[in-house]
Structure formats: structure tokens, C-alpha cells
Design an enzyme around this catalytic site. Structure first.
Site, PDB file in Angstrom:
ATOM      1  N   ARG A  47      -1.537   2.637  -9.641  1.00 51.24           N
ATOM      2  CA  ARG A  47      -1.972   1.312 -10.292  1.00 51.24           C
ATOM      3  C   ARG A  47      -2.778   1.256 -11.497  1.00 51.24           C
ATOM      4  NH1 ARG A  47      -2.288  -2.376  -4.517  1.00 51.24           N
ATOM      5  NH2 ARG A  47      -0.404  -3.119  -4.837  1.00 51.24           N
ATOM      6  N   LYS A  84       8.287  -5.433   9.975  1.00 53.60           N
ATOM      7  CA  LYS A  84       8.475  -6.451  10.833  1.00 53.60           C
ATOM      8  C   LYS A  84       9.462  -7.621  10.140  1.00 53.60           C
ATOM      9  CE  LYS A  84       4.114  -7.643  13.052  1.00 53.60           C
ATOM     10  NZ  LYS A  84       2.795  -8.500  12.854  1.00 53.60           N
ATOM     11  N   GLY A 107       4.573  -2.281  -1.011  1.00 46.84           N
ATOM     12  CA  GLY A 107       3.352  -1.331  -0.978  1.00 46.84           C
ATOM     13  C   GLY A 107       3.607  -0.038  -0.427  1.00 46.84           C
ATOM     14  N   GLY A 136       3.777  -7.866  -2.243  1.00 51.93           N
ATOM     15  CA  GLY A 136       3.664  -9.268  -1.862  1.00 51.93           C
ATOM     16  C   GLY A 136       4.258 -10.104  -3.137  1.00 51.93           C
TER      17      GLY A 136
END
Ligand code: ADP
Ligand code: MG
Length: 399
Positions: A35, A200, A356, A380
Site C-alpha cells: 500500500r 462467508k 484484502g 471493501g
């Protein structure tokens, strides 16, 4: 002296840049500087144009107060190495140290402010509290560049409110991310294949919903696959299962069939009797997906499935991949993720890795990042964009 796209002449001006420097740390050692490297081009371009560059960013989740464990000091050090130039560091975000450091900046010099989340106003839901903190940030600069793609889906002071207080523009990183995501959502070249995995189903409902109408094929692996297998009537042993999402998965399978989208589920699964904790040695066994023993947990897609997924990716012209195919952190269960990543590197077209853990998987498995069309820095944010949601940090720049 020079200009920056969207801001005009910046020479001699104080420019606040919101970057995403939220890197993993082991003590004060940066374990993945991806990053920081992604943030360099915008910072360098501004410095070269003669701006006095003031970088603001967060690290981890401190509780709105200073916490030395989350100091950006090591990050400022690494940034200086990458820029091959000195980087001043303010020991607070908007206080005396910040004001002094900014006042001392010469044209073309760079400073990093201490973790913006050491201030309760940054993430406050209270508009007035957030606004008051944004006023203090804005007072440090003459213009604002939004370049933290990992945070543009957040309505936070250093992302959203500060843009309302200063002349502003998008940085090169945010612009590049938005360009790629636009190509995925507007007119993707076909065949368009989406690969989903990770832990999930419930984290990814919005994405599945939105992409079911856009993709030609959907390949599903990772922990979420067991809820789909259950929806098809298979037993999944002790694998990750979200009982309350079985109905949703039945609905997705039905909708895919009705709209001609092919959903590919694994035919074989790598199972073990325990979740790998590091204390015991993994004993992986491959079983048919339709025959998972009651006492086992599924921890990766099997080799036949991985080969089938790779074959389905071979003629794709556009690929979006989010979510590892298995518990890739443990070598015995990294095979599916590795095969899918390998297949992505061979795609003749646009291949995008988002998320991520998926981005980390690609790096820790030793792939050359340049072999992919794009590795998104914001998990996200890219998912929310693909869900069709508006990103507040981008919207505010357009208003
Ligand atoms: P991303 O961050 O790329 O969006 P997620 O956060 O959804 O991905 O999921 C990543 C995690 O999913 C990894 O830590 C991985 O170990 C876990 N995972 C993948 N497959 C399984 C599985 N079969 N059972 C349990 N966890 C899994
Ligand atoms: Mg994740």
C-alpha cells in the site's frame, strides 16, 4: 513549479493527501509495503510539481486516541526510502507538532502526520464532531487530494468532510482503481468470469446479487462454497456453513439457471479432521464434494475442481476474482488458490484481483503482481463499488 491534474498550479502550495498506508506490521517491522508503494506515484508527482505535501493516513484500529502500537512513524520511514527523499514526521495529526512540521516544509518536501484515527473526530458518526476535526485538518493545507482507495467507501473526516472544505481532486491511485472497476461493471469484454471464495457468503451477498446479472460464469470456492453445496442437497460435515443463507443460495442457483449464467461449484474438496491451528500437522484428504464425511471440514477445493476452474478461465476476456479458494495461509490448503491465481496470470484480457486477503494470497504465494491486470488495494471499497453502491469519498469529489 508545476501543476497537478484537477488542481492546477500547486507549486508552493500546501497539499493534503489522504493516502491508504494501512500496512501489516509485526512490531515496528512492515511485513507488506504494497500500500505504501501504491501511494508513492501521487505523492511524488505533487512533490515534483513543487507542492508542500502533507500526507494523512490511518493505521489499524486505534480507539480514537493515541496508541503507540499504531504509530505511523515506521511507515513514514519506509515512505522516505521509497521516495529516496527525507520525509518529516509529525507526532500528532493536527496539533502543535503537525502545525510546526507543515510550517517548516519547503517546496517539494513531504511530511506524514501521525495516525488520523488517534482523533475521535475522524470516524465519528456525529457530523458536528467529524466536521470540527475536518476543520483542523483543512487548516493545515490549501488543497486536498483523495488517494486512499481503501477508505473511499467510508464517510470519515479525512476522506469525506475535508474534501468539502478545500479545493480537491482524485489522486492517481483512486483514479486507476475507479477506471478498472468501471470497465468491470459497464462494458466488460466477454466471456466475463467471476471467481468468488473467501470465508462467508453473507459478506458477499451484494456482489453475487449484482454480478449474477452481468457475468457469464460464476466459479465458487472457499468457505462460502459449503452453503452452496448444502443448497444443492449435499452434506458438508463440519465445514463452514451459514444455515441462514441456504435459502439465499438456492435462490441464486435458480436465478443463475434462469438467466443462463453458469455457476461452477467444485466436484472435489480437500478435507481434514481439524481446522489447522499450527499445533497439529495437517492431514489433507481429497473427497468428492458430494461425499464429505460427517466428521471432516472442507479446507480447499480439490485438484480436479481447481483444474476445471482454470479451464473455465482459459478463454475469459474479463475476470474478477475475490476470495481465496481455501485456507491458503496453510500450504496444504493453498493448492486451489494457487491454481486459480496461476490461471488468472494467463488471461488474455483484463484480470482483476480484489479483496484484502486475496491480494495478500497472490503476494504470499509468490506471484509477480505485474502478471495480473490489476490488484485492487481496497477490498471493501471495490466490493461496494461492484455491489452498485455509491462510494461517499468519490461522490464528494464529483459534487
Ligand atoms: P477477501 O479479504 O479477499 O475478500 P475473505 O476475507 O472473504 O477474502 O476470506 C479470506 C479468508 O477465507 C482467508 O483467511 C481463508 O483462510 C478463509 N477461507 C477460505 N476457504 C476457507 C474454508 N474452506 N474454510 C474456512 N475458511 C476459509
Ligand atoms: Mg478479508
Amino acid at each position: 513549479m508545476g501543476s497537478y491534474p484537477g488542481l492546477g498550479e500547486v507549486g508552493g502550495k500546501r497539499v493534503l493527501v489522504r493516502s491508504d498506508l494501512n500496512v501489516p506490521l509485526d512490531g515496528t517491522t512492515i511485513t507488506d509495503d504494497g500500500r505504501i508503494r501504491a501511494s508513492v506515484p501521487t505523492i511524488r508527482a505533487l512533490a515534483e510539481a513543487g507542492a508542500r505535501v502533507v500526507v494523512t493516513a490511518h493505521l489499524g484500529r486505534p480507539k480514537g486516541a493515541p496508541d503507540p502500537a499504531y504509530s505511523l512513524a515506521p511507515v513514514a520511514g519506509r515512505l522516505a526510502e521509497l521516495l529516496e527523499a527525507p520525509v518529516a514526521f509529525a507526532t500528532d495529526t493536527v496539533g502543535e507538532s503537525a502545525q510546526q512540521v507543515v510550517a517548516d516544509l519547503g517546496d517539494g518536501q513531504v511530511a506524514v502526520l501521525e495516525n488520523v484515527r488517534f482523533n475521535a473526530g475522524e470516524t465519528s458518526k456525529d457530523e458536528a464532531e467529524r466536521g470540527a476535526f475536518a476543520d483542523e485538518l483543512a487548516a493545515l493545507a490549501d488543497a486536498f487530494v483523495s488517494d486512499g482507495f481503501g477508505v473511499v467507501h467510508r464517510k470519515q473526516a479525512s476522506v469525506y468532510d475535508v474534501a468539502q472544505r478545500l479545493p480537491h481532486t482524485m489522486g492517481a491511485l483512486v483514479r486507476a482503481e475507479i477506471d478498472v472497476l468501471t470497465r468491470l461493471t459497464e462494458t466488460p469484454e466477454r466471456p466475463y468470469v467471476v471467481v468468488l471464495g473467501g470465508s462467508k457468503v453473507s459478506d458477499k451477498l451484494g456482489v453475487i446479487d449484482n454480478l449474477l446479472g452481468k457475468a457469464d460464469k460464476l466459479l465458487i470456492g472457499g468457505g462460502m462454497v459449503f452453503t452452496f453445496l448444502k443448497a444443492q442437497g449435499h452434506e458438508v460435515g463440519r465445514s463452514l456453513l451459514e444455515e441462514d443463507q441456504i435459502g439465499t443460495c438456492v435462490e441464486y442457483l435458480r436465478r443463475a439457471e434462469a438467466s443462463g449464467v453458469e455457476i461452477l461449484l467444485p466436484s472435489d474438496i480437500v478435507v481434514d479432521s481439524e481446522f489447522p491451528t499450527g499445533d497439529t500437522r495437517p492431514e489433507p484428504i481429497v473427497v468428492p464434494a458430494s461425499n464429505i464425511p460427517a466428521s471432516s471440514l472442507g479446507l480447499d477445493i480439490g485438484p480436479d475442481s481447481a483444474a476445471a476452474f482454470a479451464a473455465a478461465l482459459a478463454d475469459a476476456r474479463t475476470v474478477f476474482w475475490n476470495g481465496p479458494m481455501g485456507v491458503f495461509e496453510v500450504p496444504e490448503f493453498a493448492g486451489g488458490t494457487r491454481t486459480v491465481a496461476e490461471a488468472l496470470t494467463k488471461v488474455d484480457g483484463l484480470s482483476v484481483v480484489g479483496g484484502g486477503d486475496s491480494a495478500a494470497a497472490v503476494r504470499t504465494l509468490g506471484f509477480d503482481e505485474t502478471a495480473f491486470g490489476h490488484i485492487s488495494t481496497g477490498g471493501g471499497a471495490s466490493l461496494e463499488y461492484l455491489e452498485g453502491k455509491e462510494l461517499p469519498g468519490v461522490k464528494v469529489l464529483e459534487d
